[in-house]
Scaffold this motif. Structure first.
Motif, PDB file in Angstrom:
ATOM      1  N   ALA A  42       0.830  -1.217   0.000  1.00 42.23           N
ATOM      2  CA  ALA A  42       0.000   0.000   0.000  1.00 42.23           C
ATOM      3  C   ALA A  42       0.860   1.262   0.000  1.00 42.23           C
ATOM      4  CB  ALA A  42      -0.930  -0.013   1.215  1.00 42.23           C
ATOM      5  N   GLY A  43       2.071   1.156   0.558  1.00 42.07           N
ATOM      6  CA  GLY A  43       2.968   2.319   0.611  1.00 42.07           C
ATOM      7  C   GLY A  43       3.346   2.848  -0.758  1.00 42.07           C
ATOM      8  N   LEU A  44       3.180   2.009  -1.798  1.00 45.96           N
ATOM      9  CA  LEU A  44       3.522   2.486  -3.149  1.00 45.96           C
ATOM     10  C   LEU A  44       2.592   3.602  -3.606  1.00 45.96           C
ATOM     11  CD1 LEU A  44       4.574  -0.655  -5.228  1.00 45.96           C
ATOM     12  CD2 LEU A  44       6.015   1.068  -4.157  1.00 45.96           C
ATOM     13  N   ARG A  45       1.448   3.739  -2.914  1.00 45.11           N
ATOM     14  CA  ARG A  45       0.543   4.844  -3.272  1.00 45.11           C
ATOM     15  C   ARG A  45       1.204   6.198  -3.001  1.00 45.11           C
ATOM     16  NH1 ARG A  45      -3.981   1.488  -1.376  1.00 45.11           N
ATOM     17  NH2 ARG A  45      -3.767   2.348   0.695  1.00 45.11           N
ATOM     18  N   LYS A  46       2.209   6.184  -2.114  1.00 47.36           N
ATOM     19  CA  LYS A  46       2.908   7.453  -1.800  1.00 47.36           C
ATOM     20  C   LYS A  46       4.068   7.707  -2.761  1.00 47.36           C
ATOM     21  CE  LYS A  46       4.059   6.286   2.337  1.00 47.36           C
ATOM     22  NZ  LYS A  46       4.509   6.002   3.660  1.00 47.36           N
ATOM     23  N   ALA A  47       4.246   6.816  -3.743  1.00 49.21           N
ATOM     24  CA  ALA A  47       5.402   6.952  -4.642  1.00 49.21           C
ATOM     25  C   ALA A  47       5.296   8.230  -5.465  1.00 49.21           C
ATOM     26  CB  ALA A  47       5.490   5.733  -5.557  1.00 49.21           C
ATOM     27  N   ILE A  48       6.452   8.860  -5.655  1.00 49.88           N
ATOM     28  CA  ILE A  48       6.511  10.067  -6.493  1.00 49.88           C
ATOM     29  C   ILE A  48       7.453   9.780  -7.658  1.00 49.88           C
ATOM     30  CG2 ILE A  48       6.013  11.703  -4.637  1.00 49.88           C
ATOM     31  CD1 ILE A  48       9.050  12.142  -4.392  1.00 49.88           C
ATOM     32  N   THR A  49       7.442  10.640  -8.660  1.00 48.66           N
ATOM     33  CA  THR A  49       8.342  10.452  -9.795  1.00 48.66           C
ATOM     34  C   THR A  49       9.700  11.098  -9.469  1.00 48.66           C
ATOM     35  OG1 THR A  49       7.696  12.530 -10.799  1.00 48.66           O
ATOM     36  CG2 THR A  49       6.411  10.574 -11.421  1.00 48.66           C
ATOM     37  N   VAL A  50      10.683  10.810 -10.281  1.00 51.83           N
ATOM     38  CA  VAL A  50      12.001  11.424 -10.092  1.00 51.83           C
ATOM     39  C   VAL A  50      11.873  12.940 -10.245  1.00 51.83           C
ATOM     40  CG1 VAL A  50      14.355  11.563 -11.022  1.00 51.83           C
ATOM     41  CG2 VAL A  50      13.210   9.337 -10.870  1.00 51.83           C
ATOM     42  N   GLU A  51      11.063  13.359 -11.234  1.00 49.70           N
ATOM     43  CA  GLU A  51      10.862  14.799 -11.457  1.00 49.70           C
ATOM     44  C   GLU A  51      10.305  15.466 -10.190  1.00 49.70           C
ATOM     45  OE1 GLU A  51      11.647  17.146 -13.522  1.00 49.70           O
ATOM     46  OE2 GLU A  51      12.874  15.524 -14.331  1.00 49.70           O
ATOM     47  N   GLN A  52       9.295  14.827  -9.582  1.00 44.96           N
ATOM     48  CA  GLN A  52       8.705  15.392  -8.355  1.00 44.96           C
ATOM     49  C   GLN A  52       9.734  15.407  -7.228  1.00 44.96           C
ATOM     50  OE1 GLN A  52       5.440  12.632  -8.282  1.00 44.96           O
ATOM     51  NE2 GLN A  52       3.944  14.191  -8.866  1.00 44.96           N
TER      52      GLN A  52
END
Ligand code: SF4
Length: 384
Positions: free
Chosen positions: A135-145
């Motif tokens: 579920a923690g992957l929902r907090k994933a951001i992109t490299v750009e972010q």
């Protein structure tokens, strides 16, 4: 030779790194009639089909014979004139689509879990694991972010690979929870499609395209000066080795390497109560790339209050897709029985590799967690 799992399982020299290197050398001869060349090529293809691409030979060979790399290049040429197995297409497509599937995993997981048996039968695969996304992957951001923000000194970027993300969310949750309990702020960073399956299966154009992009992303992320960790040893080592032709080495680390460096820098963490025992079985690629990996794990676990023992294991017989291929069941099980069966019957045994946990779940008695899952449990931390 003794380190090669396909040789260990068969005692057949043709299925050893030397046998395969001889096969490549024989094919280089220019004075062979065409029919003889085709026969040698078929022989080599059969031998390479039973190579697990585990890289144990590449780590041990003094003259740097890298059979997985040679196999990858051989398959590229071979599949220009022969039909590529459906399982190859499936693995390469799945790794390519993983970033999208992860975004819609709430919908994709139940559909895949319902269809995984017929999908496997269609592709000649058995015991495909269920989809299980952290579920923690929902907090994933992109490299750009990630590049648009300032990050606290205790931030640790985790970069999830496709297969651990799709099928082993429990291990990712365990690693994240343990790092959180040790005082780190865990930030997942989503990457573009990975190149691992394309490399192993000799789809070189796809490999190069994905590898270049991955190298660029990891390099950009590394400029932020925070630690970058991968969850799976095979993915981290692939990123460190197979991306080298595309630029400078990327500073991606495995969790025990990061914690060992932190320990050396004087970090003090909370400790487990009562000095619990833990058995750690290393991924064979990790053990052959770094013969000191077991001692590093023990040092880290000792600092966390555990009494750690390193299990004397070799290859578990899974090696990515190999152990799921119906045609490889006999060798896969033989390899598992050689050293992993005993581990999978040991209380408090753990495994560092996704493939090994997957193989133990389907052939062993106990499901093996990641070592950091036990750390998280001992420190009363959860991230699910
Ligand atoms: S990659 Fe592994 S299975 Fe293949 S030849 Fe090398 S040691 Fe043997």
């Amino acid at each position: 030779v003794p380190i090669c799992p396909s040789f260990k399982a068969t005692d057949d020299l043709r299925l050893s790194p030397k046998g395969r290197a001889d096969g490549f050398r024989a094919l280089e001869r220019t004075d062979l009639p065409k029919s003889e060349k085709l026969r040698l090529e078929d022989d080599l293809a059969q031998s390479l089909d039973l190579c697990l691409s585990c890289k144990a030979c590449a780590g041990a060979c003094p003259v740097m014979v890298d059979i997985p790399e040679m196999k990858s290049r051989f398959l590229e040429v071979r599949y220009a004139t022969h039909r590529r197995p459906i399982a190859d297409h499936l693995a390469i497509a799945l790794e390519g689509l993983a970033p999208f599937i992860l975004r819609v995993s709430g919908l994709a997981a139940p559909i895949y879990n319902l269809l995984r048996k017929p999908i496997g039968e269609f592709a000649g695969l058995v015991d495909l694991p269920a989809m299980n996304v952290w579920a923690g992957l929902r907090k994933a951001i992109t490299v750009e972010q990630a590049r648009q923000r300032d990050w606290a000194a205790n931030t640790v970027f985790v970069v999830p690979d496709a297969f651990t993300s799709l099928f082993d969310g429990t291990a990712q949750a365990g690693v994240a929870a343990a790092l959180t309990a040790l005082g780190y702020a865990v930030q997942p960073v989503a990457l573009a499609a990975g190149p691992k399956a394309a490399h192993v299966r000799g789809a070189r154009k796809i490999f190069e395209k994905r590898a270049k992009r991955l190298h660029r992303q990891l390099t950009q992320l590394s400029t932020l000066g925070r630690p970058m960790l991968g969850f799976d040893p095979a993915f981290v080592l692939m990123a460190r080795q197979e991306l080298l032709p595309f630029g400078a080495a990327v500073p991606l680390r495995m969790v025990h390497e990061f914690l060992s460096d932190e320990l050396a820098a004087g970090k003090i963490w909370p400790r487990a109560q009562g000095r619990p025992g833990i058995t750690i079985a290393l991924h064979c690629t990790e053990a052959s790339a770094d013969p000191a990996a077991g001692r590093t794990w023990q040092r880290v676990m000792d600092a966390l209050g555990f009494e750690a023992r390193i299990a004397p294991t070799g290859c578990c017989g899974m090696a990515g897709l190999f152990g799921h291929e119906a045609a490889h069941q006999s060798m896969s099980r033989t390899l598992f029985d050689l050293s992993w069966k005993a581990v999978s019957e040991t209380e408090n045994a753990t495994a560092t590799g996704f493939s090994c946990r997957c193989q133990s779940a389907r052939l062993g008695r106990l499901t093996l967690p990641h070592p950091m899952t036990l750390v998280a449990q001992a420190l009363g931390s959860r991230d699910d």
